[in-house]
Design an enzyme around this catalytic site. Structure first.
Site, short mmCIF file in Angstrom:
data_model
loop_
_atom_site.label_atom_id
_atom_site.label_comp_id
_atom_site.label_asym_id
_atom_site.label_seq_id
_atom_site.Cartn_x
_atom_site.Cartn_y
_atom_site.Cartn_z
CG HIS A 6 -2.26 0.18 1.10
ND1 HIS A 6 -2.77 1.26 0.42
CD2 HIS A 6 -3.32 -0.55 1.50
CE1 HIS A 6 -4.09 1.16 0.41
NE2 HIS A 6 -4.45 0.06 1.05
CE1 TYR B 83 0.37 7.24 7.52
CE2 TYR B 83 0.71 6.70 5.22
CZ TYR B 83 -0.11 6.74 6.33
OH TYR B 83 -1.40 6.31 6.23
#
Ligand code: RFL
Length: 391
Positions: A80, A388
């Site tokens: 992802h 992130y």
């Protein structure tokens, strides 16, 4: 099998807790020839059925791969690399896999990972006692409810945030640093295919809403809710209606609804033990610190710490050299704090104040300025991507 390191105790390492931290540690210790046992309070079915995290950072996947623990992740995990943000000012997608260091997440449900790790640990000949609740830990001795004590040269406290390991350490005077982010999430697990090709973060005057894929048929949703909310107040209709409002489906298209499998309220809190161990007791994962789920870091920090601790235990047992154990805090804490700093920033981005007074208006304007910076600045996007996905 004879012991590679005879410590005069029953085990080289007694691990308390069979979550991601304890199971990664157990597998790595077996691989290094360290005899260990895992004590787990609950039954196998409960441990393997607990749905929590789903986003594995690239570093976690590397640790699993390097140690022969990635068969399931490779077979069923999905990479992802994008996330999208929605607000009253529109929508934008960040292709973070092409930004920063170019790393992506692998989506793989935590309960699947736990199942894989249990199976592999048993296959490697490890001893795992389910239904074994540690009541007290002191000087390498673990008192187990209704059973004989278990002793080890070292004890690894991997028993989560409310465990006895953490209590034992704070009782020795180890301080914590703590923050209550002041918000709560209704965490919903739905039998519904993901509605978006990416992680979705929606900023709304009514509160934050989030969309996170888990598998092809299961999606996690989050709804910011007041502290003290009873999940029973949220029936399926209310959940889907509120998600539709906050995710602005009238503007961006509908969500694929489905049966709600689980709903729970999570208070966003973070804390870090200032020193994650001493003497014969060392902690990893949520036991060593809790991180709010706003940036999906908890399970990833657990894997990182378990890997570091495995090396430190091996060195201590093989060579009597505790240098690496003593350095464990210095080794982990800077990365832990980096993750907390990013999580805290994320929390500020996702949660605006409600109300219409001057303070609330100021807070919401800051929230939008942050989002706008992320939307328009390539430097900010690179920084976001690095934090992130990184750990
Ligand atoms: P765990 O998973 O809590 O496992 C601890 C184990 O210890 C057992 N235990 C005991 N055993 C024996 N004796 C005792 N006295 C015991 N006391 C407890 C427990 O039964 C349990 O089996 O801790 P660990 O291993 O440190 O792993 C931490 C992660 O589980 C946690 O950080 C993550 O789930 C956080 N988190 C996420 N992390 C991510 O990296 N990515 C995500 O996408 C993500 N999403 C989430 C999350 C956490 C959530 N909740 C529920 C807070 C989403 C949610 C909703």
């Amino acid at each position: 099998m004879g012991k590679r390191f005879d410590t005069g105790e029953q085990f080289g390492v007694v691990i308390v807790g069979a979550g991601p931290a304890g199971l990664v540690l157990g597998n790595l210790l077996l691989d290094r020839g360290v005899d260990c046992v895992i004590l787990e309070r609950r039954g196998r079915e409960a441990v393997e059925g607990r749905a929590r995290a789903g986003f594995l950072a690239a570093h976690s996947v590397r640790v699993l791969a390097d140690n022969g623990l990635d068969a399931g992740v490779r077979a069923r995990g999905r990479e992802h690399g994008t996330c999208l943000f929605r607000s009253g000012r529109g929508e934008f997608t960040l292709d973070y896999g092409r930004l920063g260091q170019g790393e992506v997440h692998t989506v793989y449900p935590q309960q699947d990972l736990v199942r894989d790790l249990v199976a592999e640990y048993l296959r490697r000949g490890g001893e795992l006692r389910f239904g074994a609740e540690a009541e007290e830990i002191s000087a390498g001795r673990v008192r187990v409810r209704g059973a004989a004590d278990v002793t080890g040269r070292y004890v690894a406290g991997c028993d989560g945030h409310r465990g006895v390991a953490r209590r034992a350490l704070t009782a020795q005077g180890v301080a914590t640093a703590r923050r209550d982010h002041g918000v709560s999430w209704l965490a919903v697990l739905a039998a519904a295919p993901p509605s978006l090709p990416a992680v979705g973060y929606a900023l709304h005057e009514r509160g934050f809403a989030g969309h996170m894929a888990r598998t092809r048929t299961v999606t996690r949703y989050y709804l910011q809710c007041p502290r003290g909310t009873d999940p029973a107040e949220w029936d399926e209709d209310r959940i889907w209606a509120e998600l539709a409002t906050r995710m602005r489906t009238a503007e961006f298209g509908p969500l694929t609804a489905g049966r709600v499998l689980e709903r729970a309220v999570v208070d966003l809190r973070s804390d870090v033990l200032q020193h994650p161990g001493a003497g014969r007791l060392w902690l990893a994962g949520d036991a060593a610190g809790l991180i709010s789920p706003s940036a999906a870091k908890g399970a990833n920090l657990a894997v990182l710490q378990a890997e570091r601790l495995a090396r430190a235990f091996e060195e201590a047992l093989a060579h009597g050299d505790e240098g690496r154990l003593e350095g464990y805090a210095a080794d982990c804490l800077p990365r832990v704090w980096r993750a907390h700093e990013f999580s805290h920033w994320m929390s500020g981005l996702l949660h605006g104040p409600s109300g219409d007074d001057a303070e609330a208006r100021y807070g919401r304007a800051l929230q939008h300025a942050r989002l706008e910076s992320l939307r328009t600045s390539r430097a900010h996007q690179d920084h976001f991507a690095e934090n992130y996905t990184g750990i």
